[in-house]
Write a protein that holds these residues in place. Sequence first.
Motif, PDB file in Angstrom:
ATOM      1  N   ASP A  33       3.692 -81.493-109.475  1.00  0.00           N
ATOM      2  CA  ASP A  33       3.813 -81.297-110.921  1.00  0.00           C
ATOM      3  C   ASP A  33       3.294 -79.920-111.329  1.00  0.00           C
ATOM      4  O   ASP A  33       2.369 -79.371-110.722  1.00  0.00           O
ATOM      5  CB  ASP A  33       3.007 -82.353-111.675  1.00  0.00           C
ATOM      6  CG  ASP A  33       3.599 -83.746-111.559  1.00  0.00           C
ATOM      7  OD1 ASP A  33       4.682 -83.881-110.964  1.00  0.00           O
ATOM      8  OD2 ASP A  33       2.963 -84.692-112.055  1.00  0.00           O
ATOM      9  N   GLU A  51       7.949 -82.417-113.698  1.00  0.00           N
ATOM     10  CA  GLU A  51       7.563 -83.450-112.753  1.00  0.00           C
ATOM     11  C   GLU A  51       7.880 -83.053-111.313  1.00  0.00           C
ATOM     12  O   GLU A  51       8.870 -82.370-111.038  1.00  0.00           O
ATOM     13  CB  GLU A  51       8.262 -84.768-113.096  1.00  0.00           C
ATOM     14  CG  GLU A  51       7.847 -85.342-114.439  1.00  0.00           C
ATOM     15  CD  GLU A  51       8.542 -86.649-114.740  1.00  0.00           C
ATOM     16  OE1 GLU A  51       9.569 -86.950-114.076  1.00  0.00           O
ATOM     17  OE2 GLU A  51       8.068 -87.382-115.636  1.00  0.00           O
ATOM     18  N   GLY A  53       8.851 -83.624-107.298  1.00  0.00           N
ATOM     19  CA  GLY A  53       9.970 -84.328-106.699  1.00  0.00           C
ATOM     20  C   GLY A  53      10.495 -83.591-105.488  1.00  0.00           C
ATOM     21  O   GLY A  53       9.885 -82.630-105.002  1.00  0.00           O
ATOM     22  N   GLN A  55      12.702 -81.217-103.239  1.00  0.00           N
ATOM     23  CA  GLN A  55      13.408 -79.937-103.299  1.00  0.00           C
ATOM     24  C   GLN A  55      14.120 -79.712-101.966  1.00  0.00           C
ATOM     25  O   GLN A  55      13.531 -79.900-100.909  1.00  0.00           O
ATOM     26  CB  GLN A  55      12.434 -78.790-103.567  1.00  0.00           C
ATOM     27  CG  GLN A  55      13.092 -77.418-103.695  1.00  0.00           C
ATOM     28  CD  GLN A  55      12.061 -76.308-103.794  1.00  0.00           C
ATOM     29  OE1 GLN A  55      11.405 -75.962-102.811  1.00  0.00           O
ATOM     30  NE2 GLN A  55      11.898 -75.763-104.991  1.00  0.00           N
ATOM     31  N   GLN A  77      16.012 -78.191-107.126  1.00  0.00           N
ATOM     32  CA  GLN A  77      15.276 -79.396-107.475  1.00  0.00           C
ATOM     33  C   GLN A  77      15.867 -79.976-108.752  1.00  0.00           C
ATOM     34  O   GLN A  77      16.074 -79.270-109.735  1.00  0.00           O
ATOM     35  CB  GLN A  77      13.793 -79.100-107.695  1.00  0.00           C
ATOM     36  CG  GLN A  77      12.979 -80.343-108.064  1.00  0.00           C
ATOM     37  CD  GLN A  77      11.587 -80.017-108.559  1.00  0.00           C
ATOM     38  OE1 GLN A  77      11.248 -78.848-108.759  1.00  0.00           O
ATOM     39  NE2 GLN A  77      10.774 -81.034-108.773  1.00  0.00           N
ATOM     40  N   ASP A  78      16.141 -81.277-108.755  1.00  0.00           N
ATOM     41  CA  ASP A  78      16.585 -82.004-109.941  1.00  0.00           C
ATOM     42  C   ASP A  78      15.429 -82.877-110.404  1.00  0.00           C
ATOM     43  O   ASP A  78      14.989 -83.778-109.672  1.00  0.00           O
ATOM     44  CB  ASP A  78      17.809 -82.865-109.621  1.00  0.00           C
ATOM     45  CG  ASP A  78      18.984 -82.033-109.126  1.00  0.00           C
ATOM     46  OD1 ASP A  78      19.260 -80.991-109.740  1.00  0.00           O
ATOM     47  OD2 ASP A  78      19.616 -82.427-108.119  1.00  0.00           O
ATOM     48  N   THR A  79      14.950 -82.641-111.619  1.00  0.00           N
ATOM     49  CA  THR A  79      13.752 -83.335-112.062  1.00  0.00           C
ATOM     50  C   THR A  79      13.786 -83.542-113.572  1.00  0.00           C
ATOM     51  O   THR A  79      14.820 -83.360-114.223  1.00  0.00           O
ATOM     52  CB  THR A  79      12.488 -82.536-111.659  1.00  0.00           C
ATOM     53  OG1 THR A  79      11.323 -83.285-111.997  1.00  0.00           O
ATOM     54  CG2 THR A  79      12.454 -81.173-112.322  1.00  0.00           C
ATOM     55  N   HIS A  80      12.649 -83.955-114.144  1.00  0.00           N
ATOM     56  CA  HIS A  80      12.492 -84.154-115.584  1.00  0.00           C
ATOM     57  C   HIS A  80      11.271 -83.384-116.072  1.00  0.00           C
ATOM     58  O   HIS A  80      10.347 -83.109-115.302  1.00  0.00           O
ATOM     59  CB  HIS A  80      12.332 -85.638-115.910  1.00  0.00           C
ATOM     60  CG  HIS A  80      13.574 -86.442-115.693  1.00  0.00           C
ATOM     61  ND1 HIS A  80      14.473 -86.721-116.700  1.00  0.00           N
ATOM     62  CD2 HIS A  80      14.085 -87.019-114.569  1.00  0.00           C
ATOM     63  CE1 HIS A  80      15.469 -87.447-116.220  1.00  0.00           C
ATOM     64  NE2 HIS A  80      15.259 -87.639-114.930  1.00  0.00           N
TER      65      HIS A  80
END
Length: 225
Positions: A33, A51, A53, A55, A77-80
């Motif tokens: 994070d 956040e 996650g 990669q 990276q796909d995250t929120h």
Amino acid sequence: MKKYWTFIFLLIAGNSLLAQGVRVNLYGSYVFDDYFEAYADSYNYYHGTIEGGFQWGAGIEYSLRPTYSVELLYLRQDTHAPTTWQSGQFVAVTTDDLTLDINYMMLAGNRHVHSQNGKLESYGGLMAGVGTLNVTNESTNNSSSLTKFAWGIRLGCNIWATETVAIKVQAQLVSAVQAAGGGAYIGTGGGGVSVNSYSTIYQFSLGGGLSYKLGKRNQPAEKAN
């Protein structure tokens, strides 16, 4: 912009495959994070967390000599990014869960140190390039894209299972300069928070991957007498 960098990456990758002393590297790591914030005053601010996650990425590495190499690599990276903001004294505090896609296109310079038997190869180096952030505010269905200068540093080792295949273990820090905030968060406050400052992203990751040697293989550096 993304199509342009993809074309450049594929062009260099295709030419590199015809050269000697080339490696194809595959990466997978966990990114931790990262907190970001900016405050103009008590009623104009935002803060949030990118956040952690998974990669992933890939690179083409060319050996200039047994102890030095350059690499062109792509990371994603796909995250929120849950973000809290307020834009004015009479505007309610709001929290939005933003969908965030982070893409890095980097050029890295590496220094390699070989063990005596050649099975262990430690490396470290610096990276520079661009980071592209694609942001979607799910509550308003608005989106935007932002491209910023990015740099990085990494340290790791290759454990050669065979003459051509190695397992990578790596720690890495990548930063996108002034890439969080401001106009990137379309839809907050009716079109963007009124805080004009940006927050630099720092993403630390631990992971590894695989390395494949192509063409003529370099021999470990000769031992000093």
